[in-house]
Design a protein around this motif. Structure first.
Motif, PDB file in Angstrom:
ATOM      1  N   UNK A  87       0.845  -1.184   0.000  1.00  0.00           N
ATOM      2  CA  UNK A  87       0.000   0.000   0.000  1.00  0.00           C
ATOM      3  C   UNK A  87       0.886   1.242   0.000  1.00  0.00           C
ATOM      4  N   UNK A  88       0.633   2.157  -0.948  1.00  0.00           N
ATOM      5  CA  UNK A  88       1.393   3.406  -1.033  1.00  0.00           C
ATOM      6  C   UNK A  88       0.443   4.604  -1.033  1.00  0.00           C
ATOM      7  N   UNK A  89      -0.761   4.426  -0.450  1.00  0.00           N
ATOM      8  CA  UNK A  89      -1.752   5.492  -0.390  1.00  0.00           C
ATOM      9  C   UNK A  89      -1.223   6.649   0.445  1.00  0.00           C
ATOM     10  N   UNK A  90      -1.197   7.842  -0.134  1.00  0.00           N
ATOM     11  CA  UNK A  90      -0.664   9.012   0.555  1.00  0.00           C
ATOM     12  C   UNK A  90      -1.807  10.017   0.771  1.00  0.00           C
ATOM     13  N   UNK A  91      -2.299  10.123   2.014  1.00  0.00           N
ATOM     14  CA  UNK A  91      -3.415  11.022   2.303  1.00  0.00           C
ATOM     15  C   UNK A  91      -2.988  12.488   2.217  1.00  0.00           C
ATOM     16  N   UNK A  92      -1.683  12.768   2.217  1.00  0.00           N
ATOM     17  CA  UNK A  92      -1.216  14.152   2.138  1.00  0.00           C
ATOM     18  C   UNK A  92      -1.219  14.670   0.707  1.00  0.00           C
ATOM     19  N   UNK A  93      -1.017  13.764  -0.268  1.00  0.00           N
ATOM     20  CA  UNK A  93      -0.950  14.191  -1.670  1.00  0.00           C
ATOM     21  C   UNK A  93      -2.131  13.718  -2.488  1.00  0.00           C
ATOM     22  N   UNK A  94      -2.850  12.705  -2.012  1.00  0.00           N
ATOM     23  CA  UNK A  94      -3.941  12.143  -2.797  1.00  0.00           C
ATOM     24  C   UNK A  94      -3.458  11.249  -3.925  1.00  0.00           C
ATOM     25  N   UNK A  95      -2.214  10.786  -3.820  1.00  0.00           N
ATOM     26  CA  UNK A  95      -1.637   9.929  -4.858  1.00  0.00           C
ATOM     27  C   UNK A  95      -1.032   8.673  -4.234  1.00  0.00           C
ATOM     28  N   UNK A  96      -0.611   7.754  -5.076  1.00  0.00           N
ATOM     29  CA  UNK A  96       0.056   6.546  -4.600  1.00  0.00           C
ATOM     30  C   UNK A  96       1.555   6.734  -4.592  1.00  0.00           C
ATOM     31  N   UNK A  97       2.042   7.657  -3.734  1.00  0.00           N
ATOM     32  CA  UNK A  97       3.471   7.972  -3.733  1.00  0.00           C
ATOM     33  C   UNK A  97       4.061   7.983  -2.325  1.00  0.00           C
ATOM     34  N   UNK A  98       3.423   7.279  -1.403  1.00  0.00           N
ATOM     35  CA  UNK A  98       3.964   7.219  -0.048  1.00  0.00           C
ATOM     36  C   UNK A  98       5.246   6.397  -0.047  1.00  0.00           C
ATOM     37  N   UNK A 140     -17.317   4.075   7.970  1.00  0.00           N
ATOM     38  CA  UNK A 140     -16.168   3.219   8.294  1.00  0.00           C
ATOM     39  C   UNK A 140     -15.392   2.874   7.019  1.00  0.00           C
ATOM     40  N   UNK A 141     -14.389   3.673   6.722  1.00  0.00           N
ATOM     41  CA  UNK A 141     -13.613   3.510   5.490  1.00  0.00           C
ATOM     42  C   UNK A 141     -12.170   3.933   5.759  1.00  0.00           C
ATOM     43  N   UNK A 142     -11.250   3.315   5.063  1.00  0.00           N
ATOM     44  CA  UNK A 142      -9.834   3.685   5.121  1.00  0.00           C
ATOM     45  C   UNK A 142      -9.344   3.927   3.696  1.00  0.00           C
ATOM     46  N   UNK A 143      -8.937   5.177   3.377  1.00  0.00           N
ATOM     47  CA  UNK A 143      -9.022   6.395   4.189  1.00  0.00           C
ATOM     48  C   UNK A 143     -10.432   6.977   4.176  1.00  0.00           C
ATOM     49  N   UNK A 144     -10.764   7.719   5.243  1.00  0.00           N
ATOM     50  CA  UNK A 144     -12.103   8.309   5.328  1.00  0.00           C
ATOM     51  C   UNK A 144     -12.244   9.535   4.435  1.00  0.00           C
ATOM     52  N   UNK A 145     -11.269  10.435   4.502  1.00  0.00           N
ATOM     53  CA  UNK A 145     -11.333  11.679   3.741  1.00  0.00           C
ATOM     54  C   UNK A 145     -10.680  11.473   2.370  1.00  0.00           C
ATOM     55  N   UNK A 155      -8.595  14.890  -1.371  1.00  0.00           N
ATOM     56  CA  UNK A 155      -7.390  15.040  -2.187  1.00  0.00           C
ATOM     57  C   UNK A 155      -7.327  13.989  -3.294  1.00  0.00           C
ATOM     58  N   UNK A 156      -7.812  12.792  -3.013  1.00  0.00           N
ATOM     59  CA  UNK A 156      -7.831  11.737  -4.026  1.00  0.00           C
ATOM     60  C   UNK A 156      -8.824  12.068  -5.140  1.00  0.00           C
ATOM     61  N   UNK A 157      -9.941  12.692  -4.759  1.00  0.00           N
ATOM     62  CA  UNK A 157     -10.883  13.170  -5.768  1.00  0.00           C
ATOM     63  C   UNK A 157     -10.239  14.238  -6.643  1.00  0.00           C
ATOM     64  N   UNK A 158      -9.500  15.163  -6.012  1.00  0.00           N
ATOM     65  CA  UNK A 158      -8.840  16.233  -6.768  1.00  0.00           C
ATOM     66  C   UNK A 158      -7.822  15.678  -7.753  1.00  0.00           C
ATOM     67  N   UNK A 159      -7.116  14.620  -7.335  1.00  0.00           N
ATOM     68  CA  UNK A 159      -6.089  14.015  -8.192  1.00  0.00           C
ATOM     69  C   UNK A 159      -6.662  12.972  -9.144  1.00  0.00           C
ATOM     70  N   UNK A 160      -7.946  12.677  -9.011  1.00  0.00           N
ATOM     71  CA  UNK A 160      -8.635  11.673  -9.846  1.00  0.00           C
ATOM     72  C   UNK A 160      -8.056  10.267  -9.659  1.00  0.00           C
ATOM     73  N   UNK A 161      -7.488  10.007  -8.476  1.00  0.00           N
ATOM     74  CA  UNK A 161      -6.930   8.681  -8.196  1.00  0.00           C
ATOM     75  C   UNK A 161      -7.953   7.761  -7.539  1.00  0.00           C
TER      76      UNK A 161
END
Length: 507
Positions: A199-210, A304-309, A312-318
Protein backbone atom coordinates in the motif's frame (compact mmCIF):
# COMPACT_ATOMS: atom_id res chain seq x y z
CA UNK A 1 9.18 10.25 -12.89
CA UNK A 2 10.27 7.82 -15.59
CA UNK A 3 13.09 5.31 -15.19
CA UNK A 4 16.62 6.58 -15.71
CA UNK A 5 20.26 5.95 -14.79
CA UNK A 6 21.57 7.51 -11.58
CA UNK A 7 25.08 8.91 -11.03
CA UNK A 8 26.37 5.48 -10.00
CA UNK A 9 25.18 3.87 -13.24
CA UNK A 10 22.28 2.02 -11.62
CA UNK A 11 18.94 1.67 -13.38
CA UNK A 12 16.21 3.25 -11.28
CA UNK A 13 12.90 1.33 -11.27
CA UNK A 14 10.09 2.31 -13.62
CA UNK A 15 7.49 4.92 -12.75
CA UNK A 16 5.46 4.19 -9.59
CA UNK A 17 7.54 1.12 -8.71
CA UNK A 18 8.97 1.58 -5.22
CA UNK A 19 10.08 -1.94 -4.32
CA UNK A 20 12.23 -4.46 -6.20
CA UNK A 21 10.61 -7.60 -7.56
CA UNK A 22 11.53 -10.75 -5.60
CA UNK A 23 13.67 -13.40 -7.24
CA UNK A 24 12.72 -17.05 -7.66
CA UNK A 25 15.68 -19.42 -7.72
CA UNK A 26 14.76 -23.09 -8.08
CA UNK A 27 18.42 -24.14 -7.71
CA UNK A 28 18.26 -26.25 -10.85
CA UNK A 29 15.13 -28.22 -9.95
CA UNK A 30 13.60 -29.93 -12.96
CA UNK A 31 10.54 -32.18 -12.83
CA UNK A 32 11.01 -35.50 -14.64
CA UNK A 33 9.50 -38.96 -14.44
CA UNK A 34 11.33 -41.49 -12.27
CA UNK A 35 10.21 -44.47 -14.35
CA UNK A 36 13.32 -44.87 -16.49
CA UNK A 37 15.86 -44.36 -13.71
CA UNK A 38 14.23 -46.69 -11.21
CA UNK A 39 13.21 -49.38 -13.70
CA UNK A 40 16.69 -49.41 -15.26
CA UNK A 41 18.33 -49.80 -11.87
CA UNK A 42 15.90 -52.59 -10.95
CA UNK A 43 16.55 -54.39 -14.23
CA UNK A 44 20.31 -54.22 -13.75
CA UNK A 45 19.96 -55.48 -10.19
CA UNK A 46 17.93 -58.45 -11.46
CA UNK A 47 20.76 -59.16 -13.93
CA UNK A 48 23.32 -59.05 -11.09
CA UNK A 49 24.85 -55.82 -12.38
CA UNK A 50 25.78 -52.81 -10.30
CA UNK A 51 23.29 -50.14 -11.27
CA UNK A 52 25.60 -47.38 -10.08
CA UNK A 53 28.41 -48.47 -12.39
CA UNK A 54 26.30 -48.60 -15.54
CA UNK A 55 26.50 -45.63 -17.83
CA UNK A 56 22.78 -45.82 -18.64
CA UNK A 57 21.62 -44.81 -15.16
CA UNK A 58 20.51 -41.35 -14.26
CA UNK A 59 23.45 -40.72 -11.90
CA UNK A 60 25.94 -40.97 -14.78
CA UNK A 61 24.02 -39.00 -17.34
CA UNK A 62 24.94 -35.44 -18.20
CA UNK A 63 23.34 -33.00 -15.75
CA UNK A 64 20.02 -31.72 -17.06
CA UNK A 65 19.27 -29.23 -14.30
CA UNK A 66 21.45 -26.41 -15.53
CA UNK A 67 24.24 -26.93 -12.95
CA UNK A 68 27.83 -27.78 -13.80
CA UNK A 69 29.12 -31.25 -12.94
CA UNK A 70 32.07 -31.88 -10.61
CA UNK A 71 34.45 -31.98 -13.59
CA UNK A 72 33.32 -28.68 -15.08
CA UNK A 73 34.76 -25.30 -14.25
CA UNK A 74 32.53 -23.22 -11.98
CA UNK A 75 31.06 -20.03 -13.32
CA UNK A 76 32.94 -16.83 -12.68
CA UNK A 77 31.40 -14.26 -10.37
CA UNK A 78 30.39 -12.16 -13.38
CA UNK A 79 28.82 -15.14 -15.15
CA UNK A 80 27.03 -16.31 -12.01
CA UNK A 81 25.68 -12.82 -11.41
CA UNK A 82 24.50 -12.63 -15.01
CA UNK A 83 22.70 -15.95 -14.63
CA UNK A 84 20.65 -14.67 -11.73
CA UNK A 85 20.13 -11.00 -12.60
CA UNK A 86 19.93 -10.64 -16.38
CA UNK A 87 17.43 -12.01 -18.82
CA UNK A 88 18.70 -14.32 -21.59
CA UNK A 89 18.01 -11.63 -24.22
CA UNK A 90 20.13 -9.07 -22.35
CA UNK A 91 22.91 -11.64 -21.83
CA UNK A 92 23.00 -12.27 -25.56
CA UNK A 93 23.21 -8.57 -26.39
CA UNK A 94 25.98 -8.05 -23.84
CA UNK A 95 27.92 -11.06 -25.08
CA UNK A 96 27.60 -13.01 -21.83
CA UNK A 97 27.43 -16.77 -22.35
CA UNK A 98 25.66 -18.30 -19.39
CA UNK A 99 23.86 -21.61 -18.98
CA UNK A 100 21.15 -21.92 -21.68
CA UNK A 101 17.74 -21.05 -20.24
CA UNK A 102 14.90 -23.57 -20.25
CA UNK A 103 12.32 -23.22 -23.03
CA UNK A 104 9.43 -20.82 -22.41
CA UNK A 105 6.07 -22.20 -21.26
CA UNK A 106 3.43 -22.97 -23.90
CA UNK A 107 1.04 -20.31 -25.16
CA UNK A 108 -0.58 -18.29 -23.62
CA UNK A 109 1.92 -18.30 -20.73
CA UNK A 110 4.80 -17.44 -23.07
CA UNK A 111 5.16 -13.92 -21.72
CA UNK A 112 5.14 -15.05 -18.08
CA UNK A 113 8.93 -14.90 -17.71
CA UNK A 114 11.13 -12.79 -15.46
CA UNK A 115 10.07 -10.02 -13.10
CA UNK A 116 7.31 -7.44 -13.58
CA UNK A 117 6.34 -4.47 -11.45
CA UNK A 118 3.86 -1.62 -11.56
CA UNK A 119 0.95 0.03 -9.80
CA UNK A 120 -2.73 -0.60 -9.17
CA UNK A 121 -5.76 -0.32 -6.91
CA UNK A 122 -7.26 -2.63 -4.28
CA UNK A 123 -10.68 -2.61 -2.60
CA UNK A 124 -11.87 -4.86 0.21
CA UNK A 125 -14.76 -4.83 2.67
CA UNK A 126 -13.06 -6.05 5.85
CA UNK A 127 -15.09 -7.79 8.56
CA UNK A 128 -15.30 -5.44 11.52
CA UNK A 129 -14.85 -6.70 15.06
CA UNK A 130 -16.45 -4.97 18.03
CA UNK A 131 -13.81 -6.24 20.46
CA UNK A 132 -10.53 -5.87 18.52
CA UNK A 133 -9.00 -2.46 19.42
CA UNK A 134 -7.74 -1.72 15.90
CA UNK A 135 -11.24 -2.08 14.43
CA UNK A 136 -13.18 0.05 16.93
CA UNK A 137 -14.97 3.03 15.40
CA UNK A 138 -13.23 5.41 17.82
CA UNK A 139 -9.89 4.59 16.14
CA UNK A 140 -11.05 6.15 12.88
CA UNK A 141 -10.31 9.89 12.44
CA UNK A 142 -14.05 10.62 12.23
CA UNK A 143 -16.56 8.63 14.25
CA UNK A 144 -18.91 6.95 11.74
CA UNK A 145 -22.42 8.35 11.49
CA UNK A 146 -25.21 6.46 9.79
CA UNK A 147 -26.45 8.85 7.11
CA UNK A 148 -28.69 6.25 5.52
CA UNK A 149 -28.18 3.01 3.67
CA UNK A 150 -27.24 -0.41 5.02
CA UNK A 151 -25.98 -0.73 8.62
CA UNK A 152 -22.20 -0.48 8.72
CA UNK A 153 -21.25 -1.85 12.15
CA UNK A 154 -19.96 -5.13 10.66
CA UNK A 155 -17.53 -3.90 7.97
CA UNK A 156 -14.87 -1.38 6.97
CA UNK A 157 -14.17 -0.55 3.33
CA UNK A 158 -10.42 -0.39 2.73
CA UNK A 159 -9.10 1.34 -0.40
CA UNK A 160 -5.44 0.98 -1.40
CA UNK A 161 -3.35 2.63 -4.07
CA UNK A 162 -0.72 -0.03 -4.60
CA UNK A 163 2.66 -0.87 -5.99
CA UNK A 164 3.19 -4.48 -7.02
CA UNK A 165 5.84 -6.98 -7.98
CA UNK A 166 5.12 -10.20 -9.89
CA UNK A 167 8.00 -12.58 -10.54
CA UNK A 168 7.84 -15.69 -12.70
CA UNK A 169 10.36 -18.51 -12.31
CA UNK A 170 11.65 -20.84 -14.99
CA UNK A 171 9.56 -23.75 -16.18
CA UNK A 172 10.14 -26.76 -13.94
CA UNK A 173 10.02 -29.39 -16.67
CA UNK A 174 7.39 -31.92 -17.67
CA UNK A 175 4.90 -32.81 -14.91
CA UNK A 176 3.41 -36.26 -15.69
CA UNK A 177 -0.27 -36.79 -14.99
CA UNK A 178 -1.39 -40.39 -15.40
CA UNK A 179 -4.45 -41.35 -17.38
CA UNK A 180 -6.61 -44.32 -16.43
CA UNK A 181 -7.15 -47.19 -18.90
CA UNK A 182 -8.28 -45.59 -22.19
CA UNK A 183 -7.17 -42.07 -21.24
CA UNK A 184 -3.54 -41.46 -22.36
CA UNK A 185 -1.13 -39.77 -19.97
CA UNK A 186 -0.63 -36.01 -20.29
CA UNK A 187 2.41 -33.93 -19.42
CA UNK A 188 1.80 -30.57 -17.78
CA UNK A 189 4.13 -27.59 -18.01
CA UNK A 190 4.44 -25.43 -14.93
CA UNK A 191 6.22 -22.34 -13.68
CA UNK A 192 6.24 -20.83 -10.19
CA UNK A 193 5.36 -17.23 -9.43
CA UNK A 194 5.53 -14.88 -6.47
CA UNK A 195 3.28 -11.83 -6.09
CA UNK A 196 3.89 -9.10 -3.51
CA UNK A 197 1.76 -5.95 -3.11
CA UNK A 198 2.31 -2.85 -0.97
CA UNK A 199 0.00 0.00 0.00
CA UNK A 200 1.39 3.41 -1.03
CA UNK A 201 -1.75 5.49 -0.39
CA UNK A 202 -0.66 9.01 0.55
CA UNK A 203 -3.41 11.02 2.30
CA UNK A 204 -1.22 14.15 2.14
CA UNK A 205 -0.95 14.19 -1.67
CA UNK A 206 -3.94 12.14 -2.80
CA UNK A 207 -1.64 9.93 -4.86
CA UNK A 208 0.06 6.55 -4.60
CA UNK A 209 3.47 7.97 -3.73
CA UNK A 210 3.96 7.22 -0.05
CA UNK A 211 7.62 6.29 0.46
CA UNK A 212 7.07 4.20 3.59
CA UNK A 213 4.84 1.53 2.14
CA UNK A 214 3.04 -1.30 3.93
CA UNK A 215 2.92 -4.88 2.66
CA UNK A 216 -0.67 -6.03 2.17
CA UNK A 217 -0.37 -9.18 0.03
CA UNK A 218 2.05 -12.10 -0.40
CA UNK A 219 1.17 -14.92 -2.77
CA UNK A 220 3.35 -17.83 -3.89
CA UNK A 221 1.88 -20.09 -6.54
CA UNK A 222 2.13 -21.95 -9.82
CA UNK A 223 0.86 -21.44 -13.34
CA UNK A 224 0.15 -24.65 -15.24
CA UNK A 225 -0.52 -25.42 -18.88
CA UNK A 226 -2.56 -28.62 -19.25
CA UNK A 227 -2.60 -30.17 -22.73
CA UNK A 228 -5.81 -31.44 -24.26
CA UNK A 229 -7.14 -34.83 -23.24
CA UNK A 230 -9.23 -37.00 -25.52
CA UNK A 231 -11.19 -39.43 -23.33
CA UNK A 232 -11.68 -38.48 -19.68
CA UNK A 233 -12.20 -35.58 -19.84
CA UNK A 234 -12.54 -34.75 -23.53
CA UNK A 235 -11.47 -31.09 -23.42
CA UNK A 236 -8.94 -28.81 -25.07
CA UNK A 237 -5.81 -27.38 -23.46
CA UNK A 238 -6.33 -25.33 -20.33
CA UNK A 239 -4.54 -22.81 -18.11
CA UNK A 240 -4.49 -23.16 -14.32
CA UNK A 241 -3.47 -20.79 -11.56
CA UNK A 242 -2.77 -22.36 -8.17
CA UNK A 243 -2.21 -19.91 -5.32
CA UNK A 244 -1.63 -19.96 -1.58
CA UNK A 245 -2.85 -16.92 0.39
CA UNK A 246 -1.43 -16.53 3.94
CA UNK A 247 -4.86 -15.49 5.29
CA UNK A 248 -5.64 -19.21 5.06
CA UNK A 249 -7.01 -19.73 1.55
CA UNK A 250 -5.76 -21.87 -1.31
CA UNK A 251 -6.98 -21.27 -4.86
CA UNK A 252 -7.23 -23.50 -7.91
CA UNK A 253 -8.54 -21.41 -10.83
CA UNK A 254 -8.68 -22.51 -14.45
CA UNK A 255 -9.97 -21.82 -17.94
CA UNK A 256 -9.74 -23.24 -21.42
CA UNK A 257 -6.62 -21.84 -23.07
CA UNK A 258 -7.26 -19.19 -25.74
CA UNK A 259 -6.45 -20.11 -29.31
CA UNK A 260 -3.20 -18.81 -30.71
CA UNK A 261 -3.62 -16.47 -33.67
CA UNK A 262 -0.72 -17.34 -35.95
CA UNK A 263 -0.99 -14.20 -38.05
CA UNK A 264 0.17 -11.99 -35.16
CA UNK A 265 3.60 -11.69 -33.56
CA UNK A 266 2.71 -13.08 -30.13
CA UNK A 267 -0.43 -15.06 -30.96
CA UNK A 268 -2.93 -12.60 -29.54
CA UNK A 269 -5.76 -10.61 -31.06
CA UNK A 270 -4.90 -7.41 -32.97
CA UNK A 271 -5.49 -4.17 -31.08
CA UNK A 272 -5.95 -3.27 -27.44
CA UNK A 273 -7.96 -5.00 -24.71
CA UNK A 274 -11.68 -4.82 -24.04
CA UNK A 275 -11.89 -4.13 -20.32
CA UNK A 276 -15.38 -4.74 -18.94
CA UNK A 277 -16.89 -3.04 -15.92
CA UNK A 278 -16.62 -4.63 -12.51
CA UNK A 279 -18.86 -3.85 -9.51
CA UNK A 280 -17.80 -3.97 -5.85
CA UNK A 281 -21.35 -3.59 -4.49
CA UNK A 282 -22.08 -6.35 -1.93
CA UNK A 283 -25.09 -8.56 -2.63
CA UNK A 284 -27.34 -10.93 -0.75
CA UNK A 285 -26.35 -14.59 -0.85
CA UNK A 286 -30.05 -15.55 -0.65
CA UNK A 287 -31.43 -13.65 -3.65
CA UNK A 288 -28.53 -11.75 -5.24
CA UNK A 289 -30.00 -8.32 -4.37
CA UNK A 290 -27.30 -5.58 -4.34
CA UNK A 291 -26.71 -3.90 -0.96
CA UNK A 292 -24.83 -0.57 -1.37
CA UNK A 293 -23.06 1.02 1.60
CA UNK A 294 -22.43 4.68 2.42
CA UNK A 295 -18.67 4.05 2.47
CA UNK A 296 -18.81 3.62 -1.32
CA UNK A 297 -19.54 7.35 -1.69
CA UNK A 298 -16.27 9.27 -1.74
CA UNK A 299 -17.65 12.46 -0.19
CA UNK A 300 -18.96 10.65 2.89
CA UNK A 301 -16.22 11.29 5.47
CA UNK A 302 -18.28 9.82 8.32
CA UNK A 303 -18.37 6.17 7.26
CA UNK A 304 -16.17 3.22 8.29
CA UNK A 305 -13.61 3.51 5.49
CA UNK A 306 -9.83 3.69 5.12
CA UNK A 307 -9.02 6.40 4.19
CA UNK A 308 -12.10 8.31 5.33
CA UNK A 309 -11.33 11.68 3.74
CA UNK A 310 -10.98 11.25 -0.03
CA UNK A 311 -11.02 14.93 -1.01
CA UNK A 312 -7.39 15.04 -2.19
CA UNK A 313 -7.83 11.74 -4.03
CA UNK A 314 -10.88 13.17 -5.77
CA UNK A 315 -8.84 16.23 -6.77
CA UNK A 316 -6.09 14.01 -8.19
CA UNK A 317 -8.63 11.67 -9.85
CA UNK A 318 -6.93 8.68 -8.20
CA UNK A 319 -9.94 7.56 -6.08
CA UNK A 320 -13.36 8.80 -7.19
CA UNK A 321 -16.93 7.55 -6.88
CA UNK A 322 -16.64 6.02 -10.35
CA UNK A 323 -13.35 4.24 -9.51
CA UNK A 324 -14.68 2.93 -6.18
CA UNK A 325 -17.72 1.44 -7.87
CA UNK A 326 -15.77 0.17 -10.91
CA UNK A 327 -12.02 -0.33 -10.18
CA UNK A 328 -11.44 -1.45 -13.79
CA UNK A 329 -11.44 2.25 -14.66
CA UNK A 330 -7.91 2.31 -13.21
CA UNK A 331 -6.86 -0.12 -15.96
CA UNK A 332 -8.53 1.95 -18.67
CA UNK A 333 -6.88 5.12 -17.38
CA UNK A 334 -3.48 3.41 -17.43
CA UNK A 335 -3.64 2.62 -21.15
CA UNK A 336 -5.21 5.90 -22.22
CA UNK A 337 -3.21 7.21 -25.15
CA UNK A 338 -1.15 4.03 -25.55
CA UNK A 339 -0.75 2.34 -28.93
CA UNK A 340 -1.46 -1.33 -28.17
CA UNK A 341 -0.99 -3.48 -31.25
CA UNK A 342 -1.83 -6.91 -29.82
CA UNK A 343 -3.53 -8.45 -26.78
CA UNK A 344 -3.57 -11.98 -25.36
CA UNK A 345 -6.48 -12.33 -22.92
CA UNK A 346 -7.80 -15.14 -20.75
CA UNK A 347 -9.79 -15.45 -17.52
CA UNK A 348 -9.36 -18.14 -14.89
CA UNK A 349 -11.88 -18.81 -12.13
CA UNK A 350 -12.61 -21.30 -9.39
CA UNK A 351 -16.05 -22.25 -10.72
CA UNK A 352 -18.98 -21.20 -12.87
CA UNK A 353 -19.96 -18.24 -10.66
CA UNK A 354 -20.41 -16.93 -7.11
CA UNK A 355 -22.55 -19.18 -4.87
CA UNK A 356 -26.14 -18.03 -4.45
CA UNK A 357 -29.05 -18.98 -2.28
CA UNK A 358 -31.90 -21.26 -3.40
CA UNK A 359 -34.18 -18.28 -4.22
CA UNK A 360 -31.78 -16.58 -6.60
CA UNK A 361 -31.32 -17.27 -10.27
CA UNK A 362 -27.94 -18.80 -11.08
CA UNK A 363 -25.66 -16.39 -12.96
CA UNK A 364 -24.30 -17.41 -16.35
CA UNK A 365 -20.98 -19.25 -16.08
CA UNK A 366 -18.03 -16.86 -16.30
CA UNK A 367 -15.77 -18.26 -17.55
CA UNK A 368 -16.91 -21.72 -18.64
CA UNK A 369 -15.01 -23.67 -16.00
CA UNK A 370 -18.05 -25.93 -15.75
CA UNK A 371 -16.78 -27.58 -18.94
CA UNK A 372 -13.56 -28.46 -17.12
CA UNK A 373 -15.18 -29.88 -13.98
CA UNK A 374 -12.48 -28.61 -11.65
CA UNK A 375 -11.15 -25.72 -9.63
CA UNK A 376 -12.20 -24.36 -6.27
CA UNK A 377 -11.13 -22.72 -3.02
CA UNK A 378 -10.34 -24.07 0.43
CA UNK A 379 -10.32 -22.04 3.66
CA UNK A 380 -9.01 -22.55 7.17
CA UNK A 381 -11.53 -22.96 9.99
CA UNK A 382 -11.27 -19.32 11.15
CA UNK A 383 -12.44 -18.10 7.73
CA UNK A 384 -14.97 -20.87 7.24
CA UNK A 385 -16.78 -20.14 10.50
CA UNK A 386 -18.79 -22.42 12.73
CA UNK A 387 -20.11 -25.13 10.40
CA UNK A 388 -20.85 -28.79 10.31
CA UNK A 389 -17.72 -30.74 9.56
CA UNK A 390 -17.08 -32.13 6.08
CA UNK A 391 -19.32 -29.63 4.31
CA UNK A 392 -18.59 -26.83 1.88
CA UNK A 393 -22.02 -25.22 2.10
CA UNK A 394 -22.07 -21.55 3.00
CA UNK A 395 -24.19 -20.94 6.10
CA UNK A 396 -26.82 -18.22 5.91
CA UNK A 397 -27.98 -17.86 9.55
CA UNK A 398 -26.17 -15.04 11.34
CA UNK A 399 -25.22 -17.15 14.35
CA UNK A 400 -23.01 -19.40 12.20
CA UNK A 401 -21.91 -16.77 9.68
CA UNK A 402 -18.28 -17.16 8.58
CA UNK A 403 -15.77 -14.40 9.28
CA UNK A 404 -14.57 -14.05 5.68
CA UNK A 405 -15.20 -17.22 3.71
CA UNK A 406 -13.52 -16.93 0.29
CA UNK A 407 -16.10 -18.66 -1.89
CA UNK A 408 -15.26 -17.67 -5.47
CA UNK A 409 -12.42 -16.10 -7.43
CA UNK A 410 -12.11 -14.93 -11.02
CA UNK A 411 -9.07 -13.25 -12.52
CA UNK A 412 -8.70 -11.86 -16.03
CA UNK A 413 -5.33 -11.16 -17.64
CA UNK A 414 -4.44 -9.01 -20.63
CA UNK A 415 -0.91 -9.48 -22.01
CA UNK A 416 -0.40 -6.48 -24.26
CA UNK A 417 2.19 -5.45 -26.84
CA UNK A 418 2.61 -1.69 -26.58
CA UNK A 419 4.26 0.33 -29.35
CA UNK A 420 6.35 2.86 -27.39
CA UNK A 421 7.87 6.03 -28.82
CA UNK A 422 11.52 6.37 -27.79
CA UNK A 423 13.76 9.37 -28.45
CA UNK A 424 17.28 8.27 -29.41
CA UNK A 425 20.16 10.71 -29.35
CA UNK A 426 23.31 10.81 -31.49
CA UNK A 427 24.96 7.36 -31.55
CA UNK A 428 28.65 6.98 -32.36
CA UNK A 429 29.39 3.71 -30.53
CA UNK A 430 28.14 0.15 -30.84
CA UNK A 431 27.60 -0.06 -27.08
CA UNK A 432 23.93 -0.65 -26.09
CA UNK A 433 22.24 2.21 -24.25
CA UNK A 434 19.39 2.26 -21.74
CA UNK A 435 16.44 4.41 -22.80
CA UNK A 436 12.89 5.08 -21.61
CA UNK A 437 9.92 5.92 -23.84
CA UNK A 438 7.85 9.07 -23.92
CA UNK A 439 4.65 8.15 -22.09
CA UNK A 440 1.23 9.55 -23.11
CA UNK A 441 0.24 12.63 -21.14
CA UNK A 442 -2.72 11.03 -19.37
CA UNK A 443 -1.31 7.53 -18.95
CA UNK A 444 -0.80 6.24 -15.42
CA UNK A 445 0.96 3.07 -16.61
CA UNK A 446 4.46 2.28 -15.31
CA UNK A 447 7.33 3.25 -17.60
CA UNK A 448 9.49 0.42 -19.00
CA UNK A 449 13.21 0.51 -19.79
CA UNK A 450 14.77 -0.62 -23.09
CA UNK A 451 18.31 -1.78 -23.85
CA UNK A 452 18.81 -0.36 -27.34
CA UNK A 453 21.61 -1.62 -29.58
CA UNK A 454 22.69 0.99 -32.18
CA UNK A 455 22.44 0.20 -35.89
CA UNK A 456 25.47 -1.14 -37.74
CA UNK A 457 25.89 2.04 -39.71
CA UNK A 458 27.33 4.77 -37.49
CA UNK A 459 27.06 7.54 -36.64
CA UNK A 460 23.30 7.43 -36.18
CA UNK A 461 21.58 10.82 -36.03
CA UNK A 462 19.01 11.64 -33.32
CA UNK A 463 15.57 10.25 -34.10
CA UNK A 464 12.35 8.94 -32.59
CA UNK A 465 11.83 5.20 -33.04
CA UNK A 466 9.01 2.79 -32.20
CA UNK A 467 9.87 -0.10 -29.86
CA UNK A 468 7.42 -2.90 -28.97
CA UNK A 469 7.25 -3.75 -25.27
CA UNK A 470 5.27 -6.12 -23.07
CA UNK A 471 2.69 -4.95 -20.53
CA UNK A 472 0.47 -7.08 -18.27
CA UNK A 473 -2.85 -5.92 -16.85
CA UNK A 474 -5.17 -7.93 -14.65
CA UNK A 475 -8.49 -7.57 -12.82
CA UNK A 476 -9.28 -9.98 -10.02
CA UNK A 477 -12.38 -10.48 -7.87
CA UNK A 478 -12.60 -12.67 -4.78
CA UNK A 479 -16.04 -13.06 -3.19
CA UNK A 480 -15.90 -13.09 0.61
CA UNK A 481 -19.03 -14.39 2.36
CA UNK A 482 -19.97 -12.96 5.74
CA UNK A 483 -23.27 -12.18 7.47
CA UNK A 484 -25.31 -13.46 4.55
CA UNK A 485 -23.67 -11.22 1.94
CA UNK A 486 -21.21 -11.68 -0.91
CA UNK A 487 -18.51 -9.00 -0.45
CA UNK A 488 -16.47 -8.45 -3.66
CA UNK A 489 -12.74 -7.99 -3.03
CA UNK A 490 -11.32 -6.45 -6.22
CA UNK A 491 -7.67 -5.89 -7.19
CA UNK A 492 -6.32 -4.43 -10.44
CA UNK A 493 -2.82 -3.58 -11.64
CA UNK A 494 -0.73 -2.63 -14.67
CA UNK A 495 2.77 -4.16 -14.81
CA UNK A 496 5.87 -3.93 -17.03
CA UNK A 497 9.16 -5.88 -17.00
CA UNK A 498 11.65 -4.64 -14.42
CA UNK A 499 14.63 -5.69 -16.55
CA UNK A 500 15.53 -3.68 -19.67
CA UNK A 501 13.81 -5.09 -22.75
CA UNK A 502 16.29 -5.55 -25.61
CA UNK A 503 15.86 -3.92 -28.98
CA UNK A 504 18.22 -3.64 -31.96
CA UNK A 505 17.80 -0.62 -34.19
CA UNK A 506 17.43 -1.37 -37.91
CA UNK A 507 20.01 -0.08 -40.34
Amino acid sequence: MASHIDTDGQVLPPLNISAPAPLINLRGFKWTTVDKAINTAQRLKNENQDAFENGDTADHQQPTNGHASDHQQPLSEAEEGAEHHLSPQVEEQLGIHAVPPPPPPPFPLTKFQGAYAGNGFNTIFRPRSSVSPEDKATDLPNKPINLGGAPFDDNILELNLTTEQLTFGSTIGGIPNRGLLDQPDVTLAGLPYLQTIQDVTNVLTGRGDRIEHDGIHFEPGMWLHVPKSTVNPNVGPSVVRMASIPHGTTINAQCLAPEMIKTTASGGSPGGPTIDNIDITPSSVADGKPIPFASMTSTNRFSPRIPQDLQKFNDERTITDEIILNPNLVLRNAIEGQNISETISFEVSTGPGPPRGPKSKPPPPKPRTDLLNGGGLANIAFLQGQQELATQEIPIPAMVSPNAHASFMTSKFWIETVQYQVNVGLMTSRDPVLLTPTMPKNSTAPTPVFLVTPPRKLPSLPKTITIPGTQIQYSQQVNLVSKGLNWPHVSVATLVPTEPQPFTMPR
